[in-house]
Scaffold this motif. Structure first.
Motif, PDB file in Angstrom:
ATOM      1  N   GLY A  47      55.615 111.487  96.608  1.00 41.99           N
ATOM      2  CA  GLY A  47      54.265 111.113  96.193  1.00 41.99           C
ATOM      3  C   GLY A  47      54.147 109.712  95.632  1.00 41.99           C
ATOM      4  O   GLY A  47      53.063 109.280  95.242  1.00 41.99           O
ATOM      5  N   GLY A  73      54.368 106.978  97.263  1.00 44.66           N
ATOM      6  CA  GLY A  73      53.703 106.076  98.200  1.00 44.66           C
ATOM      7  C   GLY A  73      54.602 105.494  99.283  1.00 44.66           C
ATOM      8  O   GLY A  73      54.185 104.590 100.020  1.00 44.66           O
ATOM      9  N   LYS A  74      55.800 106.028  99.433  1.00 45.07           N
ATOM     10  CA  LYS A  74      56.762 105.472 100.392  1.00 45.07           C
ATOM     11  C   LYS A  74      56.248 105.554 101.835  1.00 45.07           C
ATOM     12  O   LYS A  74      56.307 104.575 102.576  1.00 45.07           O
ATOM     13  N   SER A  75      55.786 106.744 102.218  1.00 40.30           N
ATOM     14  CA  SER A  75      55.298 106.908 103.597  1.00 40.30           C
ATOM     15  C   SER A  75      54.062 106.055 103.842  1.00 40.30           C
ATOM     16  O   SER A  75      53.922 105.442 104.910  1.00 40.30           O
ATOM     17  N   THR A  76      53.192 106.003 102.865  1.00 39.60           N
ATOM     18  CA  THR A  76      51.980 105.188 103.016  1.00 39.60           C
ATOM     19  C   THR A  76      52.357 103.715 103.190  1.00 39.60           C
ATOM     20  O   THR A  76      51.782 103.021 104.034  1.00 39.60           O
TER      21      THR A  76
HETATM   22  P1  ADP Z   1      55.790 109.668  99.562  1.00 42.85           P
HETATM   23  O1  ADP Z   1      56.072 109.367 100.994  1.00 42.85           O
HETATM   24  O2  ADP Z   1      56.455 108.728  98.612  1.00 42.85           O
HETATM   25  O3  ADP Z   1      56.093 111.095  99.212  1.00 42.85           O
HETATM   26  P2  ADP Z   1      53.034 109.366 100.339  1.00 42.85           P
HETATM   27  O4  ADP Z   1      52.838 107.960 100.739  1.00 42.85           O
HETATM   28  O5  ADP Z   1      53.172 110.355 101.440  1.00 42.85           O
HETATM   29  O6  ADP Z   1      54.240 109.473  99.306  1.00 42.85           O
HETATM   30  O7  ADP Z   1      51.810 109.854  99.466  1.00 42.85           O
HETATM   31  C1  ADP Z   1      51.425 109.186  98.283  1.00 42.85           C
HETATM   32  C2  ADP Z   1      50.174 109.862  97.744  1.00 42.85           C
HETATM   33  O8  ADP Z   1      49.111 109.659  98.641  1.00 42.85           O
HETATM   34  C3  ADP Z   1      50.310 111.366  97.580  1.00 42.85           C
HETATM   35  O9  ADP Z   1      49.616 111.740  96.428  1.00 42.85           O
HETATM   36  C4  ADP Z   1      49.632 111.911  98.821  1.00 42.85           C
HETATM   37  O10 ADP Z   1      49.124 113.179  98.594  1.00 42.85           O
HETATM   38  C5  ADP Z   1      48.548 110.890  99.056  1.00 42.85           C
HETATM   39  N1  ADP Z   1      48.190 110.749 100.475  1.00 42.85           N
HETATM   40  C6  ADP Z   1      49.011 110.358 101.470  1.00 42.85           C
HETATM   41  N2  ADP Z   1      48.367 110.297 102.645  1.00 42.85           N
HETATM   42  C7  ADP Z   1      47.081 110.678 102.391  1.00 42.85           C
HETATM   43  C8  ADP Z   1      45.896 110.828 103.190  1.00 42.85           C
HETATM   44  N3  ADP Z   1      45.908 110.551 104.491  1.00 42.85           N
HETATM   45  N4  ADP Z   1      44.789 111.223 102.571  1.00 42.85           N
HETATM   46  C9  ADP Z   1      44.757 111.480 101.252  1.00 42.85           C
HETATM   47  N5  ADP Z   1      45.822 111.356 100.432  1.00 42.85           N
HETATM   48  C10 ADP Z   1      46.972 110.967 100.991  1.00 42.85           C
END
Ligand code: ADP
Ligand code: MG
Length: 260
Positions: A57, A59-62
Motif C-alpha cells: 500500500g 505506492g510501489k505498483s502505482t
Molecule cells: P503497493 O504496490 O505498494 O502495495 P499500490 O500502488 O498498489 O501499493 O497502492 C497504493 C494505494 O493506492 C493503496 O491504498 C491502494 O489501495 C490504492 N490504489 C491503487 N490503485 C488504485 C486504483 N486504481 N484506484 C483506487 N485506489 C488505488
C-alpha cells in the motif's frame, strides 16, 4: 486537447547524451481523495537495476505504472529518453512498445502456446513477418531456458515457467527497460529461484530494470540502486548494501527489521 490528438513521432535511437533513460519529476497521484504518490523524484540510468521496496500500500505498483503511463500522474512529469511522455501529444502505445512490464499474475493467453504468446505482439504490434517473429520468440525462450516448452500451453507449465514465458515475451519486444512488479509473489516458494535466476542473468547482461520485490537477498545482490517507499514518498535510497546495513531513517529500520 485529448491525448494522441496530435501524436508526436517517437525519436528512435539512443538516449540523448547526459539524459537519464527515465526521469520522474514531482510525481503525484490521487485516486479520488487518496493521495497515493506524494512527490516522487527519481532518475534511472541505462543499465541500472533499480529495486523498489516498501510495505503493502505504499505506492510501489502505482509508481511503476506511472513510469509507463498505465497510470497518468495527477501532477509531475515522466521523461523517457529526454522526451516528456506526460505531454498529451505523445503516442503512449508507441512509447509502451519500448518498455516491458511483467506483473505478479502472468497474464498469458491460455489458448495460445508459449511461442504464440510471444509472437502475438511481435506480429500485431511490431508488424513483424511470422517467420521472423517465431525466430525471435524462440531466441527469447532459449534466453529464459524454455526452448523445450515452446509448443506447450500455459496450463501445461508451472507457475515459474509461465512467469519466464512472460519475461521472454517482454524481452522479445527488445524494450529499453523492463518493469517487474512482484513477479515472484504468487509463486510456490520452490519456483521463486528459477525466476530470480533469469532476472539476475538479465541484469548481468546490462538490461535496465525496475524491480518491485520482497526478495531482499535479490535486492541486495542484484540491485544497483535501492529505493524504500512509505506512504507515497521515497523515504530513503542508495546502494542496496549501504541501505540494508546502515538504514538512516526510523521507518526504513522498522521495515527492514520485519523483512530481514
Ligand atoms: P503497493 O504496490 O505498494 O502495495 P499500490 O500502488 O498498489 O501499493 O497502492 C497504493 C494505494 O493506492 C493503496 O491504498 C491502494 O489501495 C490504492 N490504489 C491503487 N490503485 C488504485 C486504483 N486504481 N484506484 C483506487 N485506489 C488505488
Ligand atoms: Mg503492488
Amino acid at each position: 486537447m485529448s491525448r494522441d490528438a496530435h501524436a508526436l513521432a517517437w525519436p528512435a535511437g539512443p538516449v540523448p547524451a547526459g539524459a537519464p533513460l527515465i526521469r520522474l519529476e514531482g510525481i503525484h497521484k490521487w485516486f479520488g481523495d487518496l493521495h497515493v504518490l506524494r512527490g516522487i523524484d527519481l532518475d534511472l540510468a541505462q543499465g541500472q537495476v533499480l529495486v523498489v521496496i516498501g510495505t503493502s500500500g505504499s505506492g510501489k505498483s502505482t509508481l511503476l505504472r506511472c513510469i509507463d503511463m498505465l497510470e497518468e500522474p495527477s501532477a509531475g512529469r515522466v521523461w523517457f529518453k529526454g522526451r516528456d511522455i506526460t505531454d498529451v501529444r505523445v503516442n503512449l502505445n508507441e512509447v509502451r512498445t519500448h518498455m516491458g512490464i511483467v506483473f505478479q499474475a502472468f497474464n498469458l493467453f491460455p489458448h495460445k502456446t508459449a511461442l504464440g504468446n510471444i509472437t502475438l505482439a511481435l506480429e500485431k504490434v511490431l508488424h513483424m513477418p511470422r517467420a521472423q517473429a517465431r525466430e525471435r520468440a524462440m531466441e527469447e525462450l532459449a534466453h529464459v531456458g524454455l526452448s523445450h516448452k515452446a509448443d506447450n500451453h500455459p496450463g501445461q507449465l508451472s507457475g515459474g515457467q509461465q512467469q519466464r514465458v512472460a519475461i521472454a515475451r517482454a524481452l522479445a519486444m527488445r524494450p529499453d527497460l523492463i518493469l517487474f512488479d512482484e513477479v515472484t509473489s504468487a509463486l510456490d516458494p520452490k519456483l521463486v529461484a528459477e525466476v530470480l535466476e533469469v532476472m539476475k542473468r538479465l541484469a548481468s547482461e546490462g538490461t535496465t530494470m525496475v524491480v518491485v520485490t520482497h526478495e531482499m537477498a535479490f535486492a541486495r545482490e542484484v540491485g544497483t540502486h535501492l529505493v524504500f517507499m512509505d506512504e507515497g514518498v521515497i523515504v530513503e535510497q542508495g546502494e542496496p548494501k549501504v541501505v540494508f546495513d546502515d538504514p538512516q531513517d526510523e521507518r526504513t529500520r522498522r521495515f527492514l527489521s520485519q523483512v530481514l
